[in-house]
Design a protein around this motif. Sequence first.
Motif, PDB file in Angstrom:
ATOM      1  N   THR A  36       0.866  -1.177   0.000  1.00  0.00           N
ATOM      2  CA  THR A  36       0.000   0.000   0.000  1.00  0.00           C
ATOM      3  C   THR A  36       0.898   1.221   0.000  1.00  0.00           C
ATOM      4  O   THR A  36       1.815   1.323   0.816  1.00  0.00           O
ATOM      5  CB  THR A  36      -0.913   0.024   1.239  1.00  0.00           C
ATOM      6  OG1 THR A  36      -1.660  -1.194   1.292  1.00  0.00           O
ATOM      7  CG2 THR A  36      -1.870   1.204   1.188  1.00  0.00           C
ATOM      8  N   ARG A  43      -0.445  15.067  -3.034  1.00  0.00           N
ATOM      9  CA  ARG A  43       0.543  14.174  -3.659  1.00  0.00           C
ATOM     10  C   ARG A  43       1.967  14.746  -3.588  1.00  0.00           C
ATOM     11  O   ARG A  43       2.771  14.591  -4.492  1.00  0.00           O
ATOM     12  CB  ARG A  43       0.177  13.846  -5.098  1.00  0.00           C
ATOM     13  CG  ARG A  43      -1.114  13.086  -5.253  1.00  0.00           C
ATOM     14  CD  ARG A  43      -0.916  11.639  -4.813  1.00  0.00           C
ATOM     15  NE  ARG A  43      -2.102  10.834  -5.070  1.00  0.00           N
ATOM     16  CZ  ARG A  43      -2.977  10.507  -4.134  1.00  0.00           C
ATOM     17  NH1 ARG A  43      -2.815  10.930  -2.908  1.00  0.00           N
ATOM     18  NH2 ARG A  43      -4.015   9.765  -4.421  1.00  0.00           N
ATOM     19  N   GLN A  46       4.759  12.065  -4.059  1.00  0.00           N
ATOM     20  CA  GLN A  46       4.812  11.574  -5.434  1.00  0.00           C
ATOM     21  C   GLN A  46       5.423  12.608  -6.374  1.00  0.00           C
ATOM     22  O   GLN A  46       6.213  12.268  -7.257  1.00  0.00           O
ATOM     23  CB  GLN A  46       3.404  11.193  -5.893  1.00  0.00           C
ATOM     24  CG  GLN A  46       3.364  10.382  -7.153  1.00  0.00           C
ATOM     25  CD  GLN A  46       1.945   9.941  -7.473  1.00  0.00           C
ATOM     26  OE1 GLN A  46       0.963  10.527  -7.017  1.00  0.00           O
ATOM     27  NE2 GLN A  46       1.830   8.905  -8.264  1.00  0.00           N
ATOM     28  N   ARG A  53       5.808   3.362   1.480  1.00  0.00           N
ATOM     29  CA  ARG A  53       5.116   2.105   1.213  1.00  0.00           C
ATOM     30  C   ARG A  53       5.041   1.255   2.481  1.00  0.00           C
ATOM     31  O   ARG A  53       6.024   1.125   3.217  1.00  0.00           O
ATOM     32  CB  ARG A  53       5.875   1.333   0.135  1.00  0.00           C
ATOM     33  CG  ARG A  53       5.301  -0.032  -0.176  1.00  0.00           C
ATOM     34  CD  ARG A  53       6.176  -0.817  -1.131  1.00  0.00           C
ATOM     35  NE  ARG A  53       7.418  -1.177  -0.462  1.00  0.00           N
ATOM     36  CZ  ARG A  53       8.582  -1.363  -1.086  1.00  0.00           C
ATOM     37  NH1 ARG A  53       8.673  -1.216  -2.392  1.00  0.00           N
ATOM     38  NH2 ARG A  53       9.658  -1.702  -0.413  1.00  0.00           N
ATOM     39  N   ASN A 105      -2.650   3.850  -3.624  1.00  0.00           N
ATOM     40  CA  ASN A 105      -2.447   2.735  -4.542  1.00  0.00           C
ATOM     41  C   ASN A 105      -2.154   1.483  -3.727  1.00  0.00           C
ATOM     42  O   ASN A 105      -1.439   1.546  -2.729  1.00  0.00           O
ATOM     43  CB  ASN A 105      -1.291   3.027  -5.490  1.00  0.00           C
ATOM     44  CG  ASN A 105      -1.170   1.997  -6.601  1.00  0.00           C
ATOM     45  OD1 ASN A 105      -1.950   1.069  -6.694  1.00  0.00           O
ATOM     46  ND2 ASN A 105      -0.182   2.165  -7.448  1.00  0.00           N
ATOM     47  N   GLU A 106      -2.715   0.372  -4.169  1.00  0.00           N
ATOM     48  CA  GLU A 106      -2.449  -0.915  -3.528  1.00  0.00           C
ATOM     49  C   GLU A 106      -2.236  -1.950  -4.613  1.00  0.00           C
ATOM     50  O   GLU A 106      -2.850  -1.874  -5.682  1.00  0.00           O
ATOM     51  CB  GLU A 106      -3.619  -1.340  -2.638  1.00  0.00           C
ATOM     52  CG  GLU A 106      -3.842  -0.403  -1.471  1.00  0.00           C
ATOM     53  CD  GLU A 106      -4.930  -0.883  -0.519  1.00  0.00           C
ATOM     54  OE1 GLU A 106      -4.782  -2.003  -0.004  1.00  0.00           O
ATOM     55  OE2 GLU A 106      -5.892  -0.144  -0.328  1.00  0.00           O
ATOM     56  N   ASN A 107      -1.334  -2.896  -4.353  1.00  0.00           N
ATOM     57  CA  ASN A 107      -1.154  -3.995  -5.290  1.00  0.00           C
ATOM     58  C   ASN A 107      -0.702  -5.247  -4.564  1.00  0.00           C
ATOM     59  O   ASN A 107      -0.223  -5.182  -3.441  1.00  0.00           O
ATOM     60  CB  ASN A 107      -0.193  -3.622  -6.427  1.00  0.00           C
ATOM     61  CG  ASN A 107       1.209  -3.315  -5.957  1.00  0.00           C
ATOM     62  OD1 ASN A 107       1.855  -4.136  -5.318  1.00  0.00           O
ATOM     63  ND2 ASN A 107       1.697  -2.129  -6.274  1.00  0.00           N
ATOM     64  N   TYR A 167       4.337   2.184 -11.863  1.00  0.00           N
ATOM     65  CA  TYR A 167       3.515   3.056 -12.703  1.00  0.00           C
ATOM     66  C   TYR A 167       3.972   2.989 -14.166  1.00  0.00           C
ATOM     67  O   TYR A 167       3.149   2.891 -15.087  1.00  0.00           O
ATOM     68  CB  TYR A 167       3.578   4.497 -12.181  1.00  0.00           C
ATOM     69  CG  TYR A 167       2.849   5.479 -13.056  1.00  0.00           C
ATOM     70  CD1 TYR A 167       1.464   5.578 -13.017  1.00  0.00           C
ATOM     71  CD2 TYR A 167       3.553   6.287 -13.946  1.00  0.00           C
ATOM     72  CE1 TYR A 167       0.790   6.467 -13.842  1.00  0.00           C
ATOM     73  CE2 TYR A 167       2.884   7.181 -14.773  1.00  0.00           C
ATOM     74  CZ  TYR A 167       1.499   7.262 -14.720  1.00  0.00           C
ATOM     75  OH  TYR A 167       0.843   8.136 -15.543  1.00  0.00           O
TER      76      TYR A 167
END
Length: 177
Positions: A36, A43, A46, A53, A105-107, A167
């Motif tokens: 996450t 932002r 970023q 993270r 953002n999560e992956n 990204y």
Amino acid sequence: MKEIEVKILDINRPDVEKTLQKLGAIKSFEGIMAATFFDFPDRKLQKKGDILRLRTEGDVSVLTFKKPVSGRKNAAKVMEETETRIGNPDHFRTILKNLGLSPFNENRKIRTQYDLGAVHVVIDEYQDDLSMIPVFLEIEAPDEFQLYEVVQKLGFTPEDCYNWSTYELVQHYKVQV
């Protein structure tokens, strides 16, 4: 600590694993990794290229902050990385939220990590919304010499290497899907 890494796309996993075995690599992790990413509403992180993270690797949760060190002119991505294990990831999410940060953002991915001395070679396979990204290799080393030495031992060249973020991988494969 400096993180020096490259990605190699569209690999033949069985061939890579066979070569890793021949080289005497030791499998040090295999499992699901959930990440996450957090930032402020504007932002701010970023925009500077910084990354905050929270990642769960099996039973271990790790908070990581990354800051870019080098420009994109080299094939290797170099980041200043600070990380620490944390106890309860849900409690830490609450702390981050109270500081004004929120997840953006999560992956999830299946990761298999091999170690060749101080060099980490990982095979990543994204799940869920990022499953359109084919299995790829990520190589992380303490310096560029060791990094490219392992790249070549695995049968690749520096031209096969990318310094892309997740990204950038998504953008690359969206064009091809």
